[in-house]
Design an enzyme around this catalytic site. Structure first.
Site, PDB file in Angstrom:
ATOM      1  N   GLY A 120       0.802  -1.200   0.000  1.00  0.00           N
ATOM      2  CA  GLY A 120       0.000   0.000   0.000  1.00  0.00           C
ATOM      3  C   GLY A 120       0.839   1.256   0.000  1.00  0.00           C
ATOM      4  O   GLY A 120       1.994   1.250   0.413  1.00  0.00           O
ATOM      5  N   ASP A 168       3.561 -10.055  12.591  1.00  0.00           N
ATOM      6  CA  ASP A 168       4.577  -9.306  11.845  1.00  0.00           C
ATOM      7  C   ASP A 168       5.213  -8.256  12.758  1.00  0.00           C
ATOM      8  O   ASP A 168       5.393  -7.093  12.387  1.00  0.00           O
ATOM      9  CB  ASP A 168       3.938  -8.643  10.619  1.00  0.00           C
ATOM     10  CG  ASP A 168       4.985  -8.270   9.569  1.00  0.00           C
ATOM     11  OD1 ASP A 168       6.137  -8.719   9.689  1.00  0.00           O
ATOM     12  OD2 ASP A 168       4.634  -7.530   8.636  1.00  0.00           O
TER      13      ASP A 168
HETATM   14  N1  ATP Z   1      -0.589   5.408  10.555  1.00  0.00           N
HETATM   15  C1  ATP Z   1       0.514   5.762   9.920  1.00  0.00           C
HETATM   16  N2  ATP Z   1       1.066   6.958  10.145  1.00  0.00           N
HETATM   17  C2  ATP Z   1       2.179   7.330   9.515  1.00  0.00           C
HETATM   18  N3  ATP Z   1       2.817   6.566   8.621  1.00  0.00           N
HETATM   19  C3  ATP Z   1       2.316   5.367   8.352  1.00  0.00           C
HETATM   20  C4  ATP Z   1       1.150   4.899   8.988  1.00  0.00           C
HETATM   21  N4  ATP Z   1       0.894   3.664   8.528  1.00  0.00           N
HETATM   22  C5  ATP Z   1       1.866   3.382   7.660  1.00  0.00           C
HETATM   23  N5  ATP Z   1       2.734   4.406   7.543  1.00  0.00           N
HETATM   24  C6  ATP Z   1       3.913   4.473   6.707  1.00  0.00           C
HETATM   25  O1  ATP Z   1       3.684   3.755   5.524  1.00  0.00           O
HETATM   26  C7  ATP Z   1       4.573   2.645   5.452  1.00  0.00           C
HETATM   27  C8  ATP Z   1       3.849   1.488   4.818  1.00  0.00           C
HETATM   28  O2  ATP Z   1       2.719   1.163   5.589  1.00  0.00           O
HETATM   29  P1  ATP Z   1       2.388  -0.334   5.943  1.00  0.00           P
HETATM   30  O3  ATP Z   1       3.540  -0.925   6.652  1.00  0.00           O
HETATM   31  O4  ATP Z   1       1.079  -0.380   6.618  1.00  0.00           O
HETATM   32  O5  ATP Z   1       2.240  -0.910   4.496  1.00  0.00           O
HETATM   33  P2  ATP Z   1       2.552  -2.356   4.017  1.00  0.00           P
HETATM   34  O6  ATP Z   1       2.267  -2.359   2.569  1.00  0.00           O
HETATM   35  O7  ATP Z   1       1.834  -3.339   4.852  1.00  0.00           O
HETATM   36  O8  ATP Z   1       4.101  -2.371   4.287  1.00  0.00           O
HETATM   37  P3  ATP Z   1       5.095  -3.544   4.577  1.00  0.00           P
HETATM   38  O9  ATP Z   1       5.957  -3.578   3.392  1.00  0.00           O
HETATM   39  O10 ATP Z   1       5.821  -3.109   5.831  1.00  0.00           O
HETATM   40  O11 ATP Z   1       4.306  -4.758   4.798  1.00  0.00           O
HETATM   41  C9  ATP Z   1       5.010   2.409   6.871  1.00  0.00           C
HETATM   42  O12 ATP Z   1       6.264   1.805   6.939  1.00  0.00           O
HETATM   43  C10 ATP Z   1       5.068   3.802   7.421  1.00  0.00           C
HETATM   44  O13 ATP Z   1       6.266   4.417   7.022  1.00  0.00           O
END
Ligand code: ATP
Length: 803
Positions: free
Chosen positions: A69, A181
């Site tokens: 995302g 995780d």
């Molecule tokens: N609530 C939040 N507030 C600020 N930044 C956020 C928040 N949620 C996510 N982020 C930022 O966005 C990035 C990606 O979000 P997230 O980890 O939820 O996505 P993902 O696709 O599941 O990533 P990953 O590759 O870690 O699995 C996070 O590492 C963080 O830097």
């Protein structure tokens, strides 16, 4: 733009405390009877609650992205002061990656996790093509970045963060959620410096149906009320255009399925009831307020009618690691991915859950090896942000008081452009994206696996990292030139800089001394000298930034560190030989190419510039590059990023452009052995984090996934010694968390009783002063995410919103 939800906030008051925490499934119409609705503004009776959409939000700018995302900063169009992080996931991508159930689970888990130690989810929205999770904005970035900035945390700091995560896990497990995780990347810092867990994309919930209003109310009876709009959105049926996918998830929704945010049964009933009765509700002003009642953190309630652990079938569902390409575990360039097997794959995924009294699994797990600790608990040190006038490195700003700040509306974009920009992101991220559901990331310049990339990503955000007490003014002279015999030259007095004065400025110089070998040597014997000294200091106005220094004439070879790694197995502590290895810190291998690229970016920055001093002579004084037309550095702080683990020497170095994994380090042995798993995997991972916090590198870190897995299965941990040695109590805590047998692994209660945590006031930890408080320049400053973005070569320009 419709804004019914926002309007409704001032119309209706719902006393959510009325329903008891029975967690029984309550029909939504019955629920309405139980909700005490206080009509306070009769003039607004005609307003109805409506399902919010993404069009109700304004996007300010991108924050970051993950594997699944992209995350944007935004606000609801009726309140520009309340910022949200909006995670955007493309439905087609989720379908293609077989991630639909994970998205739904992530939404549900986040919605249910109403703990002050978990990131709050306020809205879950969808369009035809995208799912949007509107979360509380965690301005301080993630702990991985903070750790990378400081190298390691001192014990009180590590203890504080671990303790808050203990509270998060306790809450989640009590509510039937296993996160699966746990890692520093998923621990985000709030504006107050408290840490909250996020990224529930791999989590497991004991609920195989759509959320219902009652779930959300019951899970947070003591919290600030959610608005009707939030409740509607969070219980809306996420549609991916394929009933098969939805059925895989086990949805019982009978709501519409038009792909645009159909409303599940309970929600629909609530909405209808609200409309029917023209209920005028006044909601508290606390929408988005994340302050939670203390009672919540110790709640022992469970989600309705389900076991806190998995059913037999679910127990079989394990996170599997799958090397999707170049399936040579010895090949560090192979990309491993992780996914949760769905029911169709179960037979391929994992054998049945290990039985407690035997089972092959038990045989496969090495017997528990525990270090005996004999010392009494040492009194807890407490970290505190200094408040004195000398404490210029710490912002005086409190909480979310941004009243004097204003958004730059010129940079805003309406939600209508989000999808386009998400598309752009996807395209621009091709070189980074890993295989399906990959948790790996591409390393291009050295030591990211160690959690640190000193040569660039953190320079951009270093201005944000005000040194907490434990580092403020601390001078850690890292002299690794004669590592084998001279490590004691490190100065860790922790009190003052070399001139004796407190230094609260910013980091900015990277000094590299004693550059030797022209090519990186891969994993030579550990006696091989580490050929670099990194230290940072503020860049004065008359010094040139690194990209000026590293012109075409620069000798590339001179800034590539030899790899300070031994391929030899180090003797183990319990074999009586480990003590021969001096604990040490090490410098990072640097890649000139990356350095050039990253510092070219620095040129564009308004603010901090970096200076790389190169010298073959460690005694050489700083190069004076003459006056430059550079921005002034705003602060003057020395920040150093030392490690203190033998692992960093033995395993930590990386070769340029090596693709490495982010998650394997945190996998519990039962996951690797596919023996079925439960909440214990989270406690294992927390133990890994704990060690990593205190040393700078995860305990099982190694060059390839296979080696990491081997280290995990053999519980191959080594501890810093000498000056770097950790306290007995902290080692004991880590050792206990890293208990091989999940049945014997401690959980929340046991952890809370450990000697190392004796000083923690568990009831009030959420009110304890954190060791580090983010100090963004303004409310929309996303500088704390620069490190992560730079680390992944994620150019924010690629996020540029198009109108
Ligand atoms: N609530 C939040 N507030 C600020 N930044 C956020 C928040 N949620 C996510 N982020 C930022 O966005 C990035 C990606 O979000 P997230 O980890 O939820 O996505 P993902 O696709 O599941 O990533 P990953 O590759 O870690 O699995 C996070 O590492 C963080 O830097």
């Amino acid at each position: 733009m419709e804004n019914a939800d926002a309007t409704s906030q001032s119309d209706v008051h719902i006393d959510y405390k009325t329903p008891k925490k029975t967690h029984s499934l309550i029909d939504s119409e019955q629920l309405l009877d139980k909700i005490n609705i206080l009509t306070t503004k009769p003039e607004n009776h005609s307003q109805n609650a409506k399902l919010p959409t993404i069009k109700d939000f304004v996007i300010i700018k991108p924050i970051s992205r993950g594997a699944f995302g992209k995350v944007f900063l935004g606000y609801k169009n009726n309140d520009s002061k309340r910022l949200f992080a909006i995670k955007v996931m493309r439905k087609s991508e989720m379908i293609n990656k077989n991630m639909v159930s994970q998205v739904i689970t992530e939404r549900n888990a986040l919605a249910l996790s109403r703990s002050q130690f978990c990131v709050s989810l306020f809205y879950s929205l969808q369009s035809l093509s995208y799912v949007y999770l509107v979360m509380e904005y965690m301005v301080g970035g993630d702990l991985k970045s903070l750790l990378a900035m400081f190298g390691y945390f001192d014990e009180p700091t590590a203890r504080f963060y671990v303790a808050e995560m203990v509270m998060a896990l306790q809450y989640l497990h009590q509510h039937g959620i296993v996160h699966r995780d746990i890692k520093p990347d998923n621990m985000l810092l709030s504006s107050s410096g408290h840490v909250k867990l996020t990224d529930f994309g791999l989590s497991k919930i004991d609920m195989r149906r759509d959320l219902e209003i009652s779930d959300l109310i019951n899970c947070s009876p003591n919290l600030n009320a959610r608005t009707p709009g939030q409740l509607l959105s969070l219980t809306s049926h996420l549609s991916f255009g394929s009933e098969k996918k939805l059925n895989d998830f086990g949805s019982v929704s009978s709501g519409q399925n038009n792909g645009m945010g159909s409303v599940a049964t309970g929600t629909s009933h609530l909405l209808q009831a609200i409309n029917k009765h023209s209920l005028i509700m006044e909601l508290s002003d606390s929408e988005g307020d994340t302050s939670l009642n203390d009672a919540e953190k110790t709640s022992d309630s469970k989600i309705s009618g389900v076991s806190p652990f998995f059913s037999a079938e679910e127990a079989n569902e394990s996170i599997t690691h799958t090397c999707t390409t170049n399936v040579n575990p010895q090949d560090s360039s192979s990309s491993c991915s992780f996914h949760t097997c769905n029911s169709a794959d179960l037979s391929k995924c994992s054998p049945p859950l290990e039985s407690k009294d035997g089972a092959a699994a038990g045989n496969a797990i090495p017997s528990k090896r525990r270090v005996e600790f004999v010392l009494d608990a040492a009194p807890c040190q407490r970290n505190r942000i200094s408040k004195g006038p000398e404490d210029s490195g710490v912002s005086s700003r409190k909480g979310d008081d941004y009243s004097s700040c204003h958004l730059n509306l010129n940079s805003e974009s309406t939600a209508s452009s989000i999808e386009k920009n998400v598309d752009n992101l996807s395209q621009s991220k091709e070189d980074f994206s890993c295989s399906d559901y990959s948790r790996s990331y591409n390393v291009t310049n050295g030591n990211e696996m160690s959690g640190i990339n000193m040569n660039s990503p953190f320079r951009n955000l270093s201005k944000h990292f005000k040194r907490p007490d434990f580092l403020r003014g601390m001078k850690r002279k890292i002299n690794l030139v004669n590592r084998s015999d001279n490590m004691s030259s490190m100065d860790t007095d922790g009190c003052s800089s070399s001139n004796g004065s407190t230094n609260t400025g910013l980091t900015q110089e990277i000094e590299i001394l004693n550059i030797g070998s022209s090519t990186p040597k891969k994993r030579k014997a550990r006696s091989s000298p580490i050929r670099g000294v990194l230290k940072v200091r503020s860049l004065s106005d008359d010094e040139m930034p690194i990209n000026h220094l590293l012109g075409p004439e620069a000798n590339v070879a001179n800034v590539v560190f030899s790899t300070p790694v031994s391929s030899q197995k180090l003797p183990r502590r319990d074999g009586g030989l480990l003590g021969k290895l001096k604990a040490t810190r090490f410098a990072l291998p640097l890649s000139i190419e990356n350095k050039k690229r990253e510092h070219a970016t620095a040129d564009k920055m308004s603010g901090i510039q970096y200076h790389l001093k190169l010298s073959d002579d460690p005694t050489m004084s700083p190069i004076n590059h003459g006056a430059g037309n550079l921005p002034k550095t705003p602060k003057n702080v020395n920040i150093n990023t030392p490690f203190r683990t033998p692992k960093s020497v033995r395993r930590g170095a990386r070769v340029s452009n090596e693709r490495i994994l982010g998650t394997p380090d945190y996998l519990a042995p039962e996951l690797l052995l596919k023996q079925g798993h439960g909440p214990a995997v989270d406690w294992w991972a927390l133990g890994v984090c704990f060690y990593e916090f205190m040393t700078g590198i995860p305990p099982f870190n190694d060059e390839t996934p296979q080696k990491v897995f081997d280290n995990i299965l053999n519980k191959n941990i080594e501890w810093p010694e000498g000056d770097e040695a950790l306290s007995v109590e902290s080692m004991e805590a880590v050792e206990l968390l890293l208990t091989m047998d999940p049945n014997e692994r401690p959980a929340a209660k046991e952890v809370q009783q450990m000697r190392h945590f004796a000083c923690i006031d568990w009831e009030n930890i959420g009110n304890t002063e954190p060791p580090f408080v983010p100090t963004p320049d303004n409310p929309t400053d996303t500088g704390y995410f620069d490190a992560r973005n730079n680390l992944q070569h994620l150019q924010l320009s690629n996020f540029a919103l198009e109108e």
